[in-house]
Design an enzyme around this catalytic site. Structure first.
Site, mmCIF file in Angstrom:
data_model
loop_
_atom_site.group_PDB
_atom_site.id
_atom_site.type_symbol
_atom_site.label_atom_id
_atom_site.label_comp_id
_atom_site.label_asym_id
_atom_site.label_seq_id
_atom_site.Cartn_x
_atom_site.Cartn_y
_atom_site.Cartn_z
ATOM 1 N N SER A 249 0.852 -1.191 0.000
ATOM 2 C CA SER A 249 0.000 0.000 0.000
ATOM 3 C C SER A 249 0.885 1.237 0.000
ATOM 4 O O SER A 249 2.113 1.134 0.029
ATOM 5 C CB SER A 249 -0.891 0.008 1.234
ATOM 6 O OG SER A 249 -0.114 0.349 2.370
ATOM 7 N N LYS A 250 0.237 2.390 0.004
ATOM 8 C CA LYS A 250 0.961 3.659 -0.044
ATOM 9 C C LYS A 250 2.014 3.775 1.052
ATOM 10 O O LYS A 250 2.994 4.473 0.890
ATOM 11 C CB LYS A 250 -0.025 4.816 0.105
ATOM 12 C CG LYS A 250 -0.700 5.168 -1.189
ATOM 13 C CD LYS A 250 -1.513 6.439 -1.000
ATOM 14 C CE LYS A 250 -2.536 6.543 -2.118
ATOM 15 N NZ LYS A 250 -3.713 7.291 -1.736
ATOM 16 N N ARG A 251 1.765 3.112 2.184
ATOM 17 C CA ARG A 251 2.742 3.167 3.273
ATOM 18 C C ARG A 251 4.111 2.670 2.802
ATOM 19 O O ARG A 251 5.143 3.023 3.343
ATOM 20 C CB ARG A 251 2.299 2.283 4.439
ATOM 21 C CG ARG A 251 1.205 2.884 5.301
ATOM 22 C CD ARG A 251 0.825 1.928 6.418
ATOM 23 N NE ARG A 251 0.421 0.618 5.904
ATOM 24 C CZ ARG A 251 1.111 -0.497 6.041
ATOM 25 N NH1 ARG A 251 2.234 -0.503 6.693
ATOM 26 N NH2 ARG A 251 0.658 -1.633 5.527
ATOM 27 N N GLY A 253 5.402 3.171 -0.144
ATOM 28 C CA GLY A 253 5.989 4.004 -1.201
ATOM 29 C C GLY A 253 5.033 4.074 -2.374
ATOM 30 O O GLY A 253 3.818 3.947 -2.212
#
Ligand code: GLU
Length: 483
Positions: A249-251, A253
């Site tokens: 996920s966005k966490r 990158g």
């Protein structure tokens, strides 16, 4: 084989979605079958036109062309679920008529409350099937009175077996499957109904998708059976996880395909990398062009274990693809990056011509295309010497080297890298300065930095006039700095 990629256009194209699209595309191309793009936009509150455009753009960028779908058409047009709602309603009516579906008059508030209570009391929050016992006559009468209702599937007794091409046989007990909603009380279809109707209508033979959909599969199989049809083959692809084992996920990158394009990853490298997320050709091959992927791809070698996203590997892979580009290709690929950095216009033929000559000098120094911008900026605008490089423009020896370099460049007959190198080496020797030490002030004067593409080749491209001007300017500024 007829395969499809069926994204819900609720945001950007996630790399996980791109991997799903790619595996479907590879199977279609390998088998000589068809690859279909279908936009699943029935969730009106979350679907947007921009998201559809982004999906199409990113698929095109990756080179995943489709045989039927938006922009290309096909006999099952439209390929957007909002344009196909009548088909879903018709199927739902059939299911109701045949007794496989029933009207549920429970109101959303009541359902929420019951669910909450069930959870509190440690019972399953599944719908309690209370409307299933309403007789068809009564149900019809209530509907005619104008009572709002949703349509639910009446899950039969027994067990449903998913024979998955990746995961093998998975058994689900039907009593654990909820009487799921087919049509909401506003008449809109749910994902499970729409997907089955579409996959049937479009004669999809293989459903290849992320394994987050596995819990939906028994429901869909029950729907196929209730509609009197055979289900397609299923293959659920392993999750993509970060190094911490959590779903990517966005966490972690960047996860949007578009941001990889912006950073200057190449579509071929991206495709190669994505193909290896859950699949392998053998135990060792990593670099594979599209033809090799198409020829070698098979579901048998898709793993059921989560695939770990490895940024380093992607960067490495991209650098391999960059190194394999010829000057012409690389120059073209770099132009948009130069344009974005304000170093050239997008259609600047002079800049392109220059870039063709620069490309071989930087090919092995960049991992992604964006890396090239700081490396080549000095070819396109006057450099400002970096803070830590300024010391090389002051001091007697450095200034003497610069002055002498200026003289020799003026006298030099040709202005090619070989002539430049031998002239400056001779100069260093005559001055009693180690060549490497003599070249550094020149490098800083011309490029603004202590590290740059090869000096003499760069000088050749800059040309005599520019080199002389920059050296003169550095001498002037170095003089002022000295006071
Ligand atoms: N629209 C669904 C999604 O984006 C497609 C699932 C499927 O392939 O059946 O997850």
């Amino acid at each position: 084989m007829r395969l499809r990629f069926a994204p819900s256009p609720t945001g950007y194209l996630h790399v996980g979605g791109a991997r799903t699209a790619l595996f479907n595309w590879l199977l279609a191309r390998r088998s000589g079958g068809s690859f279909i793009l279908r936009i699943e936009d029935t969730d009106l509150s979350r679907s947007t036109e921009e998201a559809i455009e982004a999906i199409i753009r990113d698929m095109r960028w990756l080179g995943l062309d489709w045989d039927e779908g938006p922009e290309v058409g096909g006999e099952h047009w439209p390929y957007r679920q909002t344009g196909r709602v009548n088909l879903y309603r018709r199927a739902a009516e059939e299911l109701l008529r045949e007794g496989s579906a029933y009207r549920c008059f429970c109101l959303p508030e009541e359902l929420a409350e019951r669910r909450e209570r069930a959870v509190k009391e440690g019972r399953s929050p599944m719908y309690d099937r209370r409307c299933r016992s309403i007789s068809p006559e009564e149900s019809l009468a209530m509907a005619r009175e104008g009572k709002p209702f949703a349509l639910r599937f009446a899950v039969p007794e027994g067990e449903t077996v998913v024979r998955d091409l990746v995961r093998g046989e998975i058994r689900f007990r039907n009593e654990e499957i909820e009487d799921f909603v087919l049509l909401r009380n506003d008449g809109s279809p749910t994902y499970n109904l729409a997907v089955v109707v579409d996959d049937l209508d479009m004669r999809i033979t293989h459903v290849v998708r992320g394994d987050d959909h596995l819990p939906n599969t028994p429901k869909q199989i029950l729907l196929y059976r209730a509609l009197g049809e055979e289900e397609p083959a299923f293959a659920h692809l392993p999750m993509i996880v970060g190094r911490d084992g959590k779903p990517l996920s966005k966490r972690h990158g960047d996860v949007a395909v578009g941001s990889f394009q912006e950073r200057g990853f190449l579509p071929d490298a991206m495709v190669n990398f994505l193909a290896l997320l859950g699949w392998s050709l053998d135990d060792s091959t990593t670099i594979m062009d599209r033809d090799t992927l198409v020829a070698g791809f098979s579901l048998e070698r898709v793993s059921s274990k989560p695939a770990v996203w490895d940024d380093e590997k992607l960067l490495w892979m991209n650098s391999q693809y960059v190194m394999a580009m010829d000057a012409e290709e690389l120059a073209h690929a770099l132009m948009p990056f130069l344009a974005r950095a304000g170093l050239a216009e997008g259609d600047d033929t002079e800049a392109l011509e220059k870039m063709r000559r620069i490309a071989p000098l930087i090919r092995e120094r960049i991992k992604v295309l964006a890396d090239a911008v700081p490396l080549v900026a000095f070819f396109f605008r006057e450099p400002e010497a970096e803070e830590e490089a300024r010391e090389l423009l002051v001091g007697e020896e450095n200034r003497a080297v610069l002055r002498e370099t200026g003289k020799r460049l003026l006298e030099l007959e040709g202005f090619d890298a070989a002539a430049l190198e031998s002239a400056l080496r001779a100069m260093a020797e005559e001055m009693g300065v180690k060549p490497r030490k003599a070249f550094q002030p020149v490098r800083v004067a011309l490029t603004g930095s202590k590290v740059s593409p090869p000096l003499f080749e760069s000088m050749e491209i800059l040309g005599r006039e520019t080199c002389l001007r920059r050296i003169a300017r550095s001498l002037e500024e170095g003089g002022m700095e000295k006071g």
